[in-house]
Design a protein around this motif. Structure first.
Motif, PDB file in Angstrom:
ATOM      1  N   LEU A  59       0.875  -1.182   0.000  1.00 16.29           N
ATOM      2  CA  LEU A  59       0.000   0.000   0.000  1.00 16.29           C
ATOM      3  C   LEU A  59       0.901   1.216   0.000  1.00 16.29           C
ATOM      4  O   LEU A  59       1.794   1.345   0.834  1.00 16.29           O
ATOM      5  CB  LEU A  59      -0.885   0.031   1.242  1.00 16.29           C
ATOM      6  N   ALA A  68      -4.085   6.096   2.029  1.00 17.65           N
ATOM      7  CA  ALA A  68      -3.522   5.202   1.014  1.00 17.65           C
ATOM      8  C   ALA A  68      -3.761   5.803  -0.366  1.00 17.65           C
ATOM      9  O   ALA A  68      -4.869   6.219  -0.689  1.00 17.65           O
ATOM     10  CB  ALA A  68      -4.154   3.832   1.119  1.00 17.65           C
ATOM     11  N   VAL A  71      -2.542   0.777  -4.526  1.00 11.87           N
ATOM     12  CA  VAL A  71      -2.237  -0.615  -4.197  1.00 11.87           C
ATOM     13  C   VAL A  71      -1.270  -1.111  -5.272  1.00 11.87           C
ATOM     14  O   VAL A  71      -1.453  -0.849  -6.454  1.00 11.87           O
ATOM     15  CB  VAL A  71      -3.516  -1.484  -4.180  1.00 11.87           C
ATOM     16  N   ALA A  93      -5.059  -5.799   1.086  1.00 13.61           N
ATOM     17  CA  ALA A  93      -5.027  -5.242  -0.270  1.00 13.61           C
ATOM     18  C   ALA A  93      -6.428  -5.269  -0.885  1.00 13.61           C
ATOM     19  O   ALA A  93      -6.860  -4.285  -1.517  1.00 13.61           O
ATOM     20  CB  ALA A  93      -4.038  -6.017  -1.136  1.00 13.61           C
ATOM     21  N   ALA A  96      -8.507  -2.550   0.682  1.00 15.49           N
ATOM     22  CA  ALA A  96      -8.181  -1.226   0.137  1.00 15.49           C
ATOM     23  C   ALA A  96      -8.860  -1.024  -1.218  1.00 15.49           C
ATOM     24  O   ALA A  96      -9.373   0.066  -1.502  1.00 15.49           O
ATOM     25  CB  ALA A  96      -6.666  -1.076  -0.004  1.00 15.49           C
TER      26      ALA A  96
END
Length: 117
Positions: A59, A68, A71, A93, A96
């Motif tokens: 991230l 963030a 990715v 992940a 996100a």
């Protein structure tokens, strides 16, 4: 006066001794080069074996280190350039991506994760 000069046979024996001496020195030098290269190769293999495995996912965070930004896959060159990444697991992940964090356009982690838009 011809007695003072070495015979042809003596000259040939002398030439052979010089040649053997030079060849022996040359082989010794090549053996040292081989040993040095084998040592360097062993050091390279050892360093490669000790290198930590890259994380599966990364991230990337913004300049404030809170939000963030992207990715990445663990081996993405763009993530390595940013210097603002931290390793995460597959679940984080995916989470996100569910929270609309953009994917890297170079490594395409959404494809690797099996999430296509």
């Amino acid at each position: 006066m011809s007695e003072d000069l070495p015979s042809r046979l003596e000259l040939l024996h002398f030439a052979r001794r010089v040649f053997v001496q030079q060849a022996t020195a040359g082989l010794a030098q090549i053996d040292r080069w081989i040993a040095d290269e084998e040592r360097r190769e062993a050091e390279r293999r050892e360093a490669e074996a000790q290198k930590p495995t890259p994380p599966e996912w990364l991230l990337q965070y913004g300049l404030n280190r809170r939000n963030a930004d992207a990715v990445h896959t663990g081996d993405c060159w763009a993530a390595a350039q940013s210097g603002r990444c931290r390793p995460v697991g597959r679940a984080e992940a995916l989470d996100a991506l569910r929270h609309q964090v953009p994917t890297c356009q170079y490594c395409r982690p959404d494809t690797a994760l099996g999430v296509l838009e």
